[in-house]
Motif scaffolding. Structure first.
Motif, mmCIF file in Angstrom:
data_model
loop_
_atom_site.group_PDB
_atom_site.id
_atom_site.type_symbol
_atom_site.label_atom_id
_atom_site.label_comp_id
_atom_site.label_asym_id
_atom_site.label_seq_id
_atom_site.Cartn_x
_atom_site.Cartn_y
_atom_site.Cartn_z
ATOM 1 N N GLY A 111 -21.553 84.833 67.318
ATOM 2 C CA GLY A 111 -22.112 84.669 65.977
ATOM 3 C C GLY A 111 -21.255 83.920 64.988
ATOM 4 O O GLY A 111 -21.632 83.814 63.819
ATOM 5 N N ARG A 112 -20.137 83.335 65.412
ATOM 6 C CA ARG A 112 -19.262 82.635 64.471
ATOM 7 C C ARG A 112 -19.716 81.192 64.257
ATOM 8 O O ARG A 112 -19.004 80.236 64.542
ATOM 9 C CB ARG A 112 -17.818 82.680 64.972
ATOM 10 C CG ARG A 112 -17.130 84.004 64.805
ATOM 11 C CD ARG A 112 -16.934 84.366 63.338
ATOM 12 N NE ARG A 112 -16.222 83.325 62.610
ATOM 13 C CZ ARG A 112 -14.895 83.263 62.513
ATOM 14 N NH1 ARG A 112 -14.153 84.193 63.087
ATOM 15 N NH2 ARG A 112 -14.321 82.300 61.834
ATOM 16 N N ARG A 113 -20.923 81.030 63.745
ATOM 17 C CA ARG A 113 -21.467 79.700 63.518
ATOM 18 C C ARG A 113 -20.750 78.989 62.371
ATOM 19 O O ARG A 113 -20.850 77.763 62.231
ATOM 20 C CB ARG A 113 -22.969 79.785 63.215
ATOM 21 C CG ARG A 113 -23.802 80.490 64.287
ATOM 22 C CD ARG A 113 -23.588 79.880 65.645
ATOM 23 N NE ARG A 113 -24.402 80.524 66.668
ATOM 24 C CZ ARG A 113 -24.103 80.534 67.949
ATOM 25 N NH1 ARG A 113 -23.004 79.940 68.373
ATOM 26 N NH2 ARG A 113 -24.881 81.142 68.826
ATOM 27 N N ASP A 114 -20.030 79.737 61.542
ATOM 28 C CA ASP A 114 -19.298 79.111 60.448
ATOM 29 C C ASP A 114 -18.185 78.205 60.953
ATOM 30 O O ASP A 114 -17.724 77.314 60.228
ATOM 31 C CB ASP A 114 -18.698 80.180 59.546
ATOM 32 C CG ASP A 114 -17.659 81.036 60.273
ATOM 33 O OD1 ASP A 114 -18.038 81.699 61.265
ATOM 34 O OD2 ASP A 114 -16.486 81.030 59.863
ATOM 35 N N MET A 115 -17.743 78.420 62.181
ATOM 36 C CA MET A 115 -16.637 77.624 62.725
ATOM 37 C C MET A 115 -16.980 76.138 62.736
ATOM 38 O O MET A 115 -16.144 75.291 62.430
ATOM 39 C CB MET A 115 -16.290 78.094 64.133
ATOM 40 C CG MET A 115 -15.642 79.466 64.190
ATOM 41 S SD MET A 115 -15.669 80.194 65.865
ATOM 42 C CE MET A 115 -15.023 78.853 66.868
ATOM 43 N N GLU A 116 -18.215 75.822 63.099
ATOM 44 C CA GLU A 116 -18.610 74.414 63.193
ATOM 45 C C GLU A 116 -18.525 73.733 61.832
ATOM 46 O O GLU A 116 -17.973 72.637 61.701
ATOM 47 C CB GLU A 116 -20.014 74.293 63.771
ATOM 48 C CG GLU A 116 -20.468 72.854 63.940
ATOM 49 C CD GLU A 116 -21.813 72.730 64.623
ATOM 50 O OE1 GLU A 116 -22.290 71.589 64.778
ATOM 51 O OE2 GLU A 116 -22.392 73.772 65.006
ATOM 52 N N SER A 117 -19.072 74.360 60.797
ATOM 53 C CA SER A 117 -19.044 73.754 59.464
ATOM 54 C C SER A 117 -17.615 73.646 58.933
ATOM 55 O O SER A 117 -17.260 72.663 58.267
ATOM 56 C CB SER A 117 -19.918 74.558 58.498
ATOM 57 O OG SER A 117 -19.458 75.895 58.385
ATOM 58 N N ARG A 118 -16.778 74.624 59.233
ATOM 59 C CA ARG A 118 -15.393 74.571 58.770
ATOM 60 C C ARG A 118 -14.649 73.397 59.402
ATOM 61 O O ARG A 118 -13.855 72.720 58.742
ATOM 62 C CB ARG A 118 -14.693 75.894 59.103
ATOM 63 C CG ARG A 118 -15.140 77.046 58.225
ATOM 64 C CD ARG A 118 -14.688 78.376 58.761
ATOM 65 N NE ARG A 118 -13.238 78.494 58.798
ATOM 66 C CZ ARG A 118 -12.597 79.549 59.305
ATOM 67 N NH1 ARG A 118 -13.308 80.557 59.831
ATOM 68 N NH2 ARG A 118 -11.288 79.608 59.287
ATOM 69 N N ILE A 119 -14.917 73.152 60.690
ATOM 70 C CA ILE A 119 -14.258 72.025 61.363
ATOM 71 C C ILE A 119 -14.743 70.708 60.779
ATOM 72 O O ILE A 119 -13.945 69.794 60.506
ATOM 73 C CB ILE A 119 -14.518 72.083 62.875
ATOM 74 C CG1 ILE A 119 -13.821 73.298 63.489
ATOM 75 C CG2 ILE A 119 -14.032 70.800 63.555
ATOM 76 C CD1 ILE A 119 -14.167 73.544 64.933
ATOM 77 N N ARG A 120 -16.048 70.583 60.555
ATOM 78 C CA ARG A 120 -16.602 69.340 60.004
ATOM 79 C C ARG A 120 -16.052 69.074 58.603
ATOM 80 O O ARG A 120 -15.689 67.945 58.266
ATOM 81 C CB ARG A 120 -18.120 69.409 59.983
ATOM 82 C CG ARG A 120 -18.764 69.427 61.365
ATOM 83 C CD ARG A 120 -20.272 69.324 61.281
ATOM 84 N NE ARG A 120 -20.885 69.462 62.585
ATOM 85 C CZ ARG A 120 -20.961 68.483 63.490
ATOM 86 N NH1 ARG A 120 -20.468 67.289 63.208
ATOM 87 N NH2 ARG A 120 -21.542 68.698 64.655
ATOM 88 N N GLU A 121 -16.012 70.111 57.786
ATOM 89 C CA GLU A 121 -15.507 69.939 56.429
ATOM 90 C C GLU A 121 -14.027 69.565 56.441
ATOM 91 O O GLU A 121 -13.581 68.714 55.665
ATOM 92 C CB GLU A 121 -15.723 71.229 55.636
ATOM 93 C CG GLU A 121 -17.187 71.508 55.321
ATOM 94 C CD GLU A 121 -17.391 72.872 54.699
ATOM 95 O OE1 GLU A 121 -16.375 73.552 54.392
ATOM 96 O OE2 GLU A 121 -18.546 73.266 54.490
ATOM 97 N N ALA A 122 -13.266 70.197 57.326
ATOM 98 C CA ALA A 122 -11.832 69.899 57.394
ATOM 99 C C ALA A 122 -11.582 68.473 57.867
ATOM 100 O O ALA A 122 -10.626 67.818 57.432
ATOM 101 C CB ALA A 122 -11.138 70.887 58.327
ATOM 102 N N GLY A 123 -12.435 67.979 58.751
ATOM 103 C CA GLY A 123 -12.259 66.628 59.266
ATOM 104 C C GLY A 123 -12.477 65.548 58.230
ATOM 105 O O GLY A 123 -11.929 64.449 58.348
#
Length: 212
Positions: free
Chosen positions: A96-108
């Protein structure tokens, strides 16, 4: 009926029907081999330049450093990063850690970063116990001796003729993760049950074949 929210079918593990067979190995072997599924782990395939600005930013966003040494693992809290190639990692987290994807995209930011959610492609088998290495060695060509494949190592390899990602967990007693494609998970579970006969005895194997 108007206004009724659509229902969502519950998630079903690819090894739901194998759960009891895996648990039976643990019981019959007296814990010498312990088998279990870790279903629904969040798994993200990440590609970026390890020497670029995005690498540090993504690591900071996730709270871990992406490993740069081949076939190594970095773990921080609930997240684990596996080295798959010079510019590719698999980041594994709890279900359920779908937030990981958005965090990686934002950090990139504007840096070239690829993030693909591959959670549905694989499931994870946990193989542990004092005889875990011996069991895996029955069907894996890697040298699994602790000196060669110690805690914190990973490898893309084959197990029982099935493509897997094998991970030696950070503590020896934690055993191994075996990440396998969902379509091959049932076959691999049966292979592990069969290969464990040395520690479970033939009765469990005979029972499984009668049921199937």
């Amino acid at each position: 009926m108007a206004g009724t929210a659509p229902t969502t079918a519950p998630l079903r593990s690819p090894l739901e029907q194998a759960r009891e067979r895996l648990a039976a190995v643990t019981r019959a072997s007296g814990g010498a081999v312990r088998l279990a599924e870790l279903p629904f782990l969040t798994q993200l395939d990440v590609r970026l330049d390890p020497k670029g600005a995005a690498a540090d930013a993504v690591g900071l966003a996730l709270g871990l450093t992406l490993p740069v040494e081949p076939d190594t693992v970095v773990r921080a809290g609930e997240l684990t990063a596996l080295w798959l190639g010079p510019d590719e990692w698999l980041v594994v987290g709890p279900p359920g850690r779908r937030d990981m994807e958005s965090r990686i995209r934002e950090a990139g930011g504007d840096e070239p970063v690829s993030v693909v959610d591959v959670s549905a492609q694989r499931t994870t088998l946990l193989v542990s116990g004092p005889r875990a290495r011996d069991l895996l060695a029955h069907g894996c060509s890697l040298d699994l001796h602790p000196r060669a494949f110690r805690a914190g190592r990973c490898a893309q390899t084959t197990l029982g003729r099935t493509q897997v990602v094998l991970v030696a967990r950070d503590e020896p007693s934690s055993g191994f993760w075996v990440l396998v494609r969902s379509s091959f998970a049932g076959y691999l579970a049966d292979w592990l049950v069969d290969a464990a006969v040395e520690w479970t005895g033939p009765d469990l194997l005979t029972e499984r074949r009668q049921i199937s």
